[in-house]
Design a protein around this motif. Sequence first.
Motif, PDB file in Angstrom:
ATOM      1  N   THR A 375       0.850  -1.187   0.000  1.00  0.00           N
ATOM      2  CA  THR A 375       0.000   0.000   0.000  1.00  0.00           C
ATOM      3  C   THR A 375       0.889   1.241   0.000  1.00  0.00           C
ATOM      4  OG1 THR A 375      -1.635   1.274   1.267  1.00  0.00           O
ATOM      5  CG2 THR A 375      -0.154  -0.157   2.521  1.00  0.00           C
ATOM      6  N   PHE A 376       0.366   2.340  -0.538  1.00  0.00           N
ATOM      7  CA  PHE A 376       1.122   3.596  -0.525  1.00  0.00           C
ATOM      8  C   PHE A 376       1.332   4.079   0.903  1.00  0.00           C
ATOM      9  CE2 PHE A 376      -3.027   5.522   0.041  1.00  0.00           C
ATOM     10  CZ  PHE A 376      -2.773   6.693   0.748  1.00  0.00           C
ATOM     11  N   ARG A 377       0.568   3.529   1.842  1.00  0.00           N
ATOM     12  CA  ARG A 377       0.644   3.942   3.243  1.00  0.00           C
ATOM     13  C   ARG A 377       1.709   3.179   4.024  1.00  0.00           C
ATOM     14  NH1 ARG A 377      -3.743   2.144   5.675  1.00  0.00           N
ATOM     15  NH2 ARG A 377      -5.179   1.429   4.075  1.00  0.00           N
ATOM     16  N   ALA A 378       2.438   2.306   3.368  1.00  0.00           N
ATOM     17  CA  ALA A 378       3.459   1.537   4.081  1.00  0.00           C
ATOM     18  C   ALA A 378       4.496   2.477   4.700  1.00  0.00           C
ATOM     19  CB  ALA A 378       4.146   0.558   3.139  1.00  0.00           C
ATOM     20  N   MET A 379       5.026   2.065   5.831  1.00  0.00           N
ATOM     21  CA  MET A 379       6.008   2.887   6.539  1.00  0.00           C
ATOM     22  C   MET A 379       7.238   3.157   5.670  1.00  0.00           C
ATOM     23  SD  MET A 379       7.953   0.283   9.160  1.00  0.00           S
ATOM     24  CE  MET A 379       8.876  -1.146   8.544  1.00  0.00           C
ATOM     25  N   ASP A 380       7.975   4.174   6.052  1.00  0.00           N
ATOM     26  CA  ASP A 380       9.223   4.513   5.374  1.00  0.00           C
ATOM     27  C   ASP A 380      10.397   3.747   5.993  1.00  0.00           C
ATOM     28  OD1 ASP A 380      10.572   6.034   3.372  1.00  0.00           O
ATOM     29  OD2 ASP A 380      11.386   7.312   4.947  1.00  0.00           O
ATOM     30  N   GLY A 381      10.112   2.867   6.908  1.00  0.00           N
ATOM     31  CA  GLY A 381      11.145   2.069   7.551  1.00  0.00           C
ATOM     32  C   GLY A 381      11.136   2.254   9.053  1.00  0.00           C
ATOM     33  N   TYR A 382      12.062   1.573   9.731  1.00  0.00           N
ATOM     34  CA  TYR A 382      12.223   1.704  11.168  1.00  0.00           C
ATOM     35  C   TYR A 382      13.318   2.725  11.473  1.00  0.00           C
ATOM     36  CZ  TYR A 382       9.427  -2.551  11.646  1.00  0.00           C
ATOM     37  OH  TYR A 382       8.423  -3.484  11.592  1.00  0.00           O
ATOM     38  N   TRP A 383      13.070   3.570  12.416  1.00  0.00           N
ATOM     39  CA  TRP A 383      13.987   4.648  12.781  1.00  0.00           C
ATOM     40  C   TRP A 383      15.328   4.062  13.253  1.00  0.00           C
ATOM     41  CZ3 TRP A 383      14.388   9.725  12.231  1.00  0.00           C
ATOM     42  CH2 TRP A 383      15.196  10.450  13.101  1.00  0.00           C
ATOM     43  N   GLY A 384      16.396   4.374  12.519  1.00  0.00           N
ATOM     44  CA  GLY A 384      17.725   3.956  12.917  1.00  0.00           C
ATOM     45  C   GLY A 384      17.970   2.467  12.852  1.00  0.00           C
ATOM     46  N   ASN A 385      17.171   1.720  12.070  1.00  0.00           N
ATOM     47  CA  ASN A 385      17.320   0.264  12.030  1.00  0.00           C
ATOM     48  C   ASN A 385      17.124  -0.228  10.597  1.00  0.00           C
ATOM     49  OD1 ASN A 385      17.290  -2.530  12.454  1.00  0.00           O
ATOM     50  ND2 ASN A 385      16.225  -2.341  14.427  1.00  0.00           N
ATOM     51  N   GLU A 386      18.119  -0.011   9.768  1.00  0.00           N
ATOM     52  CA  GLU A 386      18.020  -0.389   8.362  1.00  0.00           C
ATOM     53  C   GLU A 386      17.935  -1.905   8.183  1.00  0.00           C
ATOM     54  OE1 GLU A 386      17.529   1.551   5.796  1.00  0.00           O
ATOM     55  OE2 GLU A 386      17.437   3.225   7.208  1.00  0.00           O
ATOM     56  N   GLU A 387      18.613  -2.647   9.051  1.00  0.00           N
ATOM     57  CA  GLU A 387      18.591  -4.110   8.921  1.00  0.00           C
ATOM     58  C   GLU A 387      17.175  -4.650   9.115  1.00  0.00           C
ATOM     59  OE1 GLU A 387      20.557  -8.100  11.016  1.00  0.00           O
ATOM     60  OE2 GLU A 387      21.234  -6.091  11.590  1.00  0.00           O
ATOM     61  N   LYS A 388      16.494  -4.189  10.165  1.00  0.00           N
ATOM     62  CA  LYS A 388      15.120  -4.629  10.407  1.00  0.00           C
ATOM     63  C   LYS A 388      14.185  -4.126   9.308  1.00  0.00           C
ATOM     64  CE  LYS A 388      11.737  -6.493  12.725  1.00  0.00           C
ATOM     65  NZ  LYS A 388      11.551  -7.963  12.742  1.00  0.00           N
ATOM     66  N   THR A 389      14.463  -2.950   8.776  1.00  0.00           N
ATOM     67  CA  THR A 389      13.649  -2.419   7.681  1.00  0.00           C
ATOM     68  C   THR A 389      13.725  -3.334   6.462  1.00  0.00           C
ATOM     69  OG1 THR A 389      13.939  -0.131   8.423  1.00  0.00           O
ATOM     70  CG2 THR A 389      13.334  -0.469   6.117  1.00  0.00           C
ATOM     71  N   ARG A 390      14.945  -3.755   6.107  1.00  0.00           N
ATOM     72  CA  ARG A 390      15.112  -4.629   4.938  1.00  0.00           C
ATOM     73  C   ARG A 390      14.407  -5.961   5.121  1.00  0.00           C
ATOM     74  NH1 ARG A 390      20.355  -2.341   5.039  1.00  0.00           N
ATOM     75  NH2 ARG A 390      21.136  -4.098   6.265  1.00  0.00           N
ATOM     76  N   VAL A 391      14.335  -6.458   6.342  1.00  0.00           N
ATOM     77  CA  VAL A 391      13.655  -7.725   6.613  1.00  0.00           C
ATOM     78  C   VAL A 391      12.138  -7.564   6.483  1.00  0.00           C
ATOM     79  CG1 VAL A 391      13.150  -9.433   8.418  1.00  0.00           C
ATOM     80  CG2 VAL A 391      15.494  -8.608   8.083  1.00  0.00           C
ATOM     81  N   THR A 392      11.635  -6.377   6.832  1.00  0.00           N
ATOM     82  CA  THR A 392      10.186  -6.160   6.900  1.00  0.00           C
ATOM     83  C   THR A 392       9.595  -5.689   5.582  1.00  0.00           C
ATOM     84  OG1 THR A 392      10.439  -5.590   9.241  1.00  0.00           O
ATOM     85  CG2 THR A 392       8.361  -4.984   8.190  1.00  0.00           C
ATOM     86  N   ILE A 393      10.325  -4.885   4.811  1.00  0.00           N
ATOM     87  CA  ILE A 393       9.832  -4.405   3.512  1.00  0.00           C
ATOM     88  C   ILE A 393      10.800  -4.853   2.430  1.00  0.00           C
ATOM     89  CG2 ILE A 393       9.137  -2.414   2.149  1.00  0.00           C
ATOM     90  CD1 ILE A 393       8.610  -0.874   4.615  1.00  0.00           C
ATOM     91  N   ASP A 394      10.296  -5.625   1.452  1.00  0.00           N
ATOM     92  CA  ASP A 394      11.186  -6.121   0.407  1.00  0.00           C
ATOM     93  C   ASP A 394      11.343  -5.091  -0.716  1.00  0.00           C
ATOM     94  OD1 ASP A 394       8.979  -6.375  -1.339  1.00  0.00           O
ATOM     95  OD2 ASP A 394       8.645  -8.460  -0.792  1.00  0.00           O
ATOM     96  N   ASP A 395      12.112  -5.456  -1.722  1.00  0.00           N
ATOM     97  CA  ASP A 395      12.435  -4.519  -2.803  1.00  0.00           C
ATOM     98  C   ASP A 395      11.213  -4.114  -3.625  1.00  0.00           C
ATOM     99  OD1 ASP A 395      15.074  -4.614  -2.041  1.00  0.00           O
ATOM    100  OD2 ASP A 395      15.637  -6.141  -3.514  1.00  0.00           O
ATOM    101  N   GLU A 396      10.156  -4.931  -3.601  1.00  0.00           N
ATOM    102  CA  GLU A 396       8.938  -4.613  -4.346  1.00  0.00           C
ATOM    103  C   GLU A 396       7.934  -3.834  -3.506  1.00  0.00           C
ATOM    104  OE1 GLU A 396       7.522  -8.381  -5.631  1.00  0.00           O
ATOM    105  OE2 GLU A 396       8.964  -8.555  -7.280  1.00  0.00           O
ATOM    106  N   GLY A 397       8.293  -3.522  -2.265  1.00  0.00           N
ATOM    107  CA  GLY A 397       7.405  -2.743  -1.415  1.00  0.00           C
ATOM    108  C   GLY A 397       6.401  -3.554  -0.626  1.00  0.00           C
ATOM    109  N   TRP A 398       6.536  -4.874  -0.611  1.00  0.00           N
ATOM    110  CA  TRP A 398       5.628  -5.704   0.180  1.00  0.00           C
ATOM    111  C   TRP A 398       6.047  -5.679   1.650  1.00  0.00           C
ATOM    112  CZ3 TRP A 398       1.162  -7.795  -1.548  1.00  0.00           C
ATOM    113  CH2 TRP A 398       0.989  -7.903  -2.925  1.00  0.00           C
ATOM    114  N   VAL A 399       5.088  -5.404   2.516  1.00  0.00           N
ATOM    115  CA  VAL A 399       5.329  -5.424   3.959  1.00  0.00           C
ATOM    116  C   VAL A 399       5.138  -6.855   4.458  1.00  0.00           C
ATOM    117  CG1 VAL A 399       4.587  -4.574   6.209  1.00  0.00           C
ATOM    118  CG2 VAL A 399       4.522  -3.057   4.216  1.00  0.00           C
ATOM    119  N   HIS A 400       6.200  -7.423   5.018  1.00  0.00           N
ATOM    120  CA  HIS A 400       6.134  -8.768   5.585  1.00  0.00           C
ATOM    121  C   HIS A 400       5.617  -8.634   7.016  1.00  0.00           C
ATOM    122  CE1 HIS A 400       9.122 -10.644   2.510  1.00  0.00           C
ATOM    123  NE2 HIS A 400       8.591  -9.528   2.024  1.00  0.00           N
TER     124      HIS A 400
END
Length: 524
Positions: A375-400
């Motif tokens: 969704t366009f409303r998906a978060m922009d990531g986790y504050w100060g936690n790029e590793e957790k962000t990559r695990v939660t949102i993939d390259d296609e924008g799907w939120v796991h």
Amino acid sequence: MNLGMLLFMPATIAGEQVILIDTSTEAGGGTAREVTYQELLDNVSRTAGMLTMLGVGVGDRVGIFATNSVECVEAIFGGAFVGATVVPMNFRAGAEETAHLLSDSGISVLFTESRYSDLISDNKPDDLEHILVLDDPSSYAAARDEAFELPVPEDVDPDGLCSLLYTSGTTAMPKGVKLTNGAITGYVMNTNDAATGEDMGRMAVAAPLYHIAGLTSMLNALYSGRVVVLLPQFEASSWIDCVQAHAVTHAFLVPTMLARVLEAPNFNHEAFSGLEAVTYGAAPMPPSVIRRAIDMFPPNVAFAGAYGQTETTSTVAVLDPDDHRIEGTDEEKERKLHRLSSVGQVLEDVQVRVVDADSGEVVAPGVIGEVQLQTFRAMDGYWGNEEKTRVTIDDEGWVHTGDLGYLDDDDYLFLAGRTGDMIIRGGENVLPDEVEGVLYDHPSVLEAAVVGLPSEEWGERVAAAAVVRPGSGTSGDDLVAHARERLAPFKRPEFVHLMDELPRTSTGKLLRRDLIPMLDELGS
């Protein structure tokens, strides 16, 4: 668009309309405080001017550590007006978590209440200089009233950071979820029409404003012209009194709140004669609880279920009121009773898929996998936690999401627990939600929780805790016997420990991690 426009726009149309009712002033026999759009806008404009004088601008973080009140709403919009990132915080946090919230967010200004002064003082970082006490007239109100007005919200980048909302921290210290200006304002404006001055009813907001459900409930109502009735905190009997006293028409409750309302001594149909709709969400709804609610509330009350995450800016799927009306032929009633276990269908601005945890392939309807959302409303990531962000949102924008579930043939989404909660006993997968559902079907059970305990023989063994209705005489052994009749052998809990209450977050999410060592010791 600036979040502040959600106030500015309706205030220019219906300035004299009462839009906030603060019930915190009723404590000790006082009367509720009513505030109009224009009064709120005036105070927010001065709060924004005060923040500007303190050097706060676009991108700076402004913290709020306070219960629901008019001043709390002023702080939220005041921060938004100057383009700052608003950071509402869990006021129920302990010392360690409070220290984490204050330091991790990097706030430059904090709004709080006098009851939290010692907690803040003992745990704040040294560089946090500006602390404004909302319920101290010599602090916040004095500074606000002396400031110049910032009449119009600052222009902001839609992709800029609007708010940091910290997750409930069921497994570790809370993570800051980055939500953009476009995500929050887009969600509210796509869901509601702006206020016109017409009577849109009254919305009781008891969920805390630091939680995405409480925040968006307030924003949706305020933008659309529905009067926001603020409760400082939730207590079942007080909530019922509030609904009746303030002619509440709409309300949001988390499942544990709804369960406690059903058990409250002052529960009565007269209190809800003007109530039109109750939305529930923020945690899984036990089917037995919503069935009881449908039976116990008067027929004028329509129910709706909302499923979402902070990471998706609130609701992504809805179980409509019609799905809660158990009417029609026997076949239709059976289908609707089954659907009460679902979270409904996804909204138009959301895509959903269910994938196999190992292969990542989309699974067929009816097959359990991980629920993923786009969704366009998906978060922009986790504050100060790029590793957790990559695990939660993939390259296609799907939120796991970390939620297990499946879609049926009609695209209704059913949840089946969290990926990390799965119990593996002797190579067999056991979903805690399924076992809990069986326990909830016992007429004495008010709450139930199932966890896996370490076992040399089986890898994990199934154990449970439950809260039963006082005076029922139901024992843990009775519940074990109840489960034995309804579950396959490998799914049956070895024992059920009775408790006065289960460990939960402030918004009703079960803290399984706190149960595991307790039950492991009891079962050893």
